[in-house]
Design a protein around this motif. Structure first.
Motif, PDB file in Angstrom:
ATOM      1  N   TYR A 245     -22.123  16.662  34.822  1.00 10.45           N
ATOM      2  CA  TYR A 245     -21.229  17.802  34.660  1.00 10.45           C
ATOM      3  C   TYR A 245     -19.936  17.564  35.432  1.00 10.45           C
ATOM      4  CZ  TYR A 245     -22.555  19.370  39.385  1.00 10.45           C
ATOM      5  OH  TYR A 245     -22.762  19.446  40.731  1.00 10.45           O
ATOM      6  N   THR A 262     -21.169  21.459  31.914  1.00  7.13           N
ATOM      7  CA  THR A 262     -21.882  20.248  31.508  1.00  7.13           C
ATOM      8  C   THR A 262     -21.139  19.577  30.364  1.00  7.13           C
ATOM      9  OG1 THR A 262     -23.933  21.373  32.060  1.00  7.13           O
ATOM     10  CG2 THR A 262     -24.109  19.328  30.838  1.00  7.13           C
ATOM     11  N   SER A 322     -26.943  15.197  37.692  1.00 12.45           N
ATOM     12  CA  SER A 322     -27.805  16.359  37.512  1.00 12.45           C
ATOM     13  C   SER A 322     -29.194  15.875  37.094  1.00 12.45           C
ATOM     14  CB  SER A 322     -27.235  17.304  36.451  1.00 12.45           C
ATOM     15  OG  SER A 322     -27.414  16.766  35.159  1.00 12.45           O
ATOM     16  N   SER A 324     -30.807  16.353  34.444  1.00 12.76           N
ATOM     17  CA  SER A 324     -30.913  15.989  33.031  1.00 12.76           C
ATOM     18  C   SER A 324     -30.662  14.513  32.773  1.00 12.76           C
ATOM     19  CB  SER A 324     -29.921  16.822  32.203  1.00 12.76           C
ATOM     20  OG  SER A 324     -30.271  18.180  32.234  1.00 12.76           O
ATOM     21  N   ALA A 337     -33.837  24.736  26.315  1.00 11.94           N
ATOM     22  CA  ALA A 337     -32.502  25.300  26.489  1.00 11.94           C
ATOM     23  C   ALA A 337     -32.521  26.783  26.168  1.00 11.94           C
ATOM     24  CB  ALA A 337     -31.503  24.580  25.586  1.00 11.94           C
ATOM     25  N   GLY A 341     -27.137  27.015  27.603  1.00 10.42           N
ATOM     26  CA  GLY A 341     -27.780  25.966  28.390  1.00 10.42           C
ATOM     27  C   GLY A 341     -28.163  24.744  27.588  1.00 10.42           C
ATOM     28  N   CYS A 453     -35.150  21.956  31.995  1.00 11.00           N
ATOM     29  CA  CYS A 453     -34.810  23.323  31.600  1.00 11.00           C
ATOM     30  C   CYS A 453     -33.392  23.642  32.041  1.00 11.00           C
ATOM     31  CB  CYS A 453     -35.796  24.321  32.209  1.00 11.00           C
ATOM     32  SG  CYS A 453     -35.469  26.028  31.754  1.00 11.00           S
ATOM     33  N   CYS A 454     -32.634  24.241  31.136  1.00 14.92           N
ATOM     34  CA  CYS A 454     -31.292  24.714  31.455  1.00 14.92           C
ATOM     35  C   CYS A 454     -31.087  26.030  30.716  1.00 14.92           C
ATOM     36  CB  CYS A 454     -30.239  23.690  31.045  1.00 14.92           C
ATOM     37  SG  CYS A 454     -28.551  24.133  31.538  1.00 14.92           S
ATOM     38  N   SER A 460     -36.808  29.612  33.142  1.00 17.59           N
ATOM     39  CA  SER A 460     -37.114  28.517  34.073  1.00 17.59           C
ATOM     40  C   SER A 460     -38.273  28.874  34.994  1.00 17.59           C
ATOM     41  CB  SER A 460     -35.866  28.160  34.890  1.00 17.59           C
ATOM     42  OG  SER A 460     -35.449  29.261  35.680  1.00 17.59           O
ATOM     43  N   LYS A 481     -35.026  21.327  36.924  1.00 19.43           N
ATOM     44  CA  LYS A 481     -34.183  22.489  36.617  1.00 19.43           C
ATOM     45  C   LYS A 481     -32.726  22.173  36.880  1.00 19.43           C
ATOM     46  CE  LYS A 481     -33.123  26.906  35.957  1.00 19.43           C
ATOM     47  NZ  LYS A 481     -31.651  26.779  36.070  1.00 19.43           N
ATOM     48  N   GLU A 482     -31.873  22.491  35.873  1.00 13.41           N
ATOM     49  CA  GLU A 482     -30.441  22.366  36.057  1.00 13.41           C
ATOM     50  C   GLU A 482     -29.967  23.447  37.017  1.00 13.41           C
ATOM     51  OE1 GLU A 482     -28.086  20.341  35.184  1.00 13.41           O
ATOM     52  OE2 GLU A 482     -29.281  18.982  34.012  1.00 13.41           O
ATOM     53  N   SER A 483     -29.121  23.061  37.963  1.00 12.12           N
ATOM     54  CA  SER A 483     -28.583  24.036  38.911  1.00 12.12           C
ATOM     55  C   SER A 483     -27.201  23.594  39.326  1.00 12.12           C
ATOM     56  CB  SER A 483     -29.500  24.146  40.134  1.00 12.12           C
ATOM     57  OG  SER A 483     -28.974  25.074  41.043  1.00 12.12           O
TER      58      SER A 483
END
Length: 485
Positions: A245, A262, A322, A324, A337, A341, A453-454, A460, A481-483
């Motif tokens: 991102y 992202t 990230s 992902s 998603a 996301g 997961c995003c 999530s 987990k995307e954060s």
């Protein structure tokens, strides 16, 4: 929070294993835990010094005047705090810490992100004040213990009880000290602990500032359904991997705000542009979109850059790593998603189309996309259909398993005929995660499945709980987990 350093470490596969990278991806959680620990220990620290201020007032020592912080016995403790450097700086530190803590709550960040952004940057003032907090020497130590050991009597010191004085006369002669006690404030040591991390952070920020100064050219702006804007850009020497991102800054909107987005496409050898999809939610995205668009409300309207059209100046910082990025590092991956996301997984699919399937370890990809409106699927409908058609042409239909869920059925209508592959995979309602994981576990025995997961926190949390509670010795689900911060 040195994002560039973390990106370098997690991108060096010879140095960091997958387990190590998953730990590095929890840097935001570690940052929050450190902040809460600072708040807790600061409360204990402040309480102890409030008790000290009261003790200085009530236990004023006329025998050792240099040891006293109070100027006389019974001095108001509040006045002691307000007239000393440690006291005043302590109040400033507590105030800054309180503002940072309150503005970091989810309700404040959701209501007004600018409040969180500006108050969180008060950490610069916090560390500067912390450096001078010990100046003034409230807490002191004795420098001549050998010449004046604790408990000895000075030359002018006498006992009030005559009988006790006669009984202890011989002992007192041995306990006579040669000089008065001398006290000195502790040497400030805060800078020793802060100098290393601050220098590292300053070097990181300087590097990011130099890198983000390179000009960015807006190539195309596309308006998609459901208030989503696609922004295609071009930047010299910009290289990125799928799942990463960037931080976007638009001085015309706010000079100090940087918002994470992202990448939905990465630069390749044949195509140097990269793109992001942003949803118009909040003041910043609304003002930014107004500067990008000419006011047309037509969906899927492409606004190419022409001579009379001037786009706002923007700066891009990144890319940054990230979780992902590890989608391709599993034999089997499940990508989940929620709404917008989907962007990191769209970049994955673009990469699979450009480079093919044989360049990666990934053997099977499960894709679940949950949206509240049917039109949201049009953001990447052509991409999903292209992946489907290519896999069928290569006789690998099992490589990509796709399920689309639409939760709102009020205005549900059929998809366009050209997106027929998506219609057969469109389901109404919400996923039943437990059944889905059980199905994946039975299909992929003796596998370690990466779950990515995003999306909204509700999805999530539920998915994370089911991944941890999955009972099988043959299949393991690793949740990622995307954060963004």
């Amino acid at each position: 929070m040195c994002r560039s350093l973390l990106k370098f470490i997690r991108g060096t596969h010879t140095v960091s294993s997958r387990k190590t990278r998953r730990m590095l991806d929890k840097y935001k959680t570690f940052h929050v835990a450190c902040g809460l620990a600072i708040c807790i220990f600061s409360a204990i620290h402040v309480s102890a010094h409030l008790a000290n201020a009261a003790n200085f007032s009530t236990s004023y020592s006329e025998e050792f005047p240099s040891l006293n912080v109070a100027r006389y016995r019974g001095e108001d403790p509040k006045w002691i705090i307000l007239t000393t450097i440690p006291g005043v700086t302590g109040i400033v530190l507590v105030l800054i810490l309180f503002l940072m803590l309150m503005s970091s709550s989810n309700c404040v960040r959701s209501f007004n992100y600018e409040i969180f952004w500006y108050t969180h940057n008060l950490f610069i003032v916090f560390y500067i004040v912390l450096m001078v907090h010990m100046v003034g020497g409230v807490l002191k130590y004795q420098t001549n213990i050998e010449a004046h050991p604790p408990g000895c009597l000075t030359a002018n010191q006498s006992n009030m009880d005559p009988q006790a004085k006669e009984m202890e006369k011989a002992d007192n002669e041995e306990r006579r000290c040669t000089e008065e006690a001398h006290f000195q404030g502790h040497y400030p040591q805060t800078w020793i602990w802060l100098s290393g991390p601050l220098c590292l952070y300053c070097a990181e920020r300087f590097f990011r500032y130099i890198r983000s100064c390179d000009p960015v050219t807006i190539v195309t702006v596309i308006r998609h359904p459901c208030n989503v804007i696609e922004l295609q850009m071009l930047k010299n020497k910009f290289a990125a991997r799928p799942g990463q991102y960037i931080l976007l800054n638009c001085p015309a909107v706010s000079s100090f705000e940087n918002h994470p987005f992202t990448l939905t496409t990465c630069p390749t050898e044949n195509k140097k542009t990269f793109s992001i999809h942003l949803r118009i939610v909040g003041d910043w995205t609304e003002r930014f979109t107004q500067l990008l668009l000419t006011g047309s409300r037509t969906d899927m309207k492409t606004l190419p850059m022409v001579q009379h059209r001037k786009y706002p100046k923007i700066y891009v910082d990144g890319p940054f790593g990230s979780p992902s990025e590890d989608v391709f590092n599993y034999d089997v991956s499940l990508c989940v998603a929620g709404g917008i996301g989907v962007t990191p997984f769209a970049c994955m699919l673009h990469t699979l189309l450009d480079r093919g399937w044989t360049h990666f370890r990934l053997q099977r990809l499960y894709f679940v996309w949950v949206c509240s409106e049917l039109q949201s699927f049009y953001w990447f409908a052509e991409l999903l259909c292209s992946v489907h058609h290519k896999l069928w042409q290569e006789n690998r239909p099992d490589y990509f398993n796709m399920k689309l869920y639409v939760s709102q059925t009020d205005s549900l209508e059929n998809m366009s005929a050209k997106y027929r592959p998506l219609t057969s995979r469109l389901l109404v309602g919400r996923p039943r995660w437990k059944l889905l994981l059980n199905e994946l576990g039975k299909t992929n025995k003796h596998k370690r499945i990466g779950v990515f997961c995003c999306g909204p926190k509700a999805i999530s949390r539920t998915l994370h709980r089911f991944c941890n509670s999955f009972q099988s010795s043959e299949t393991v689900f690793e949740f990622n987990k995307e954060s963004f911060s």
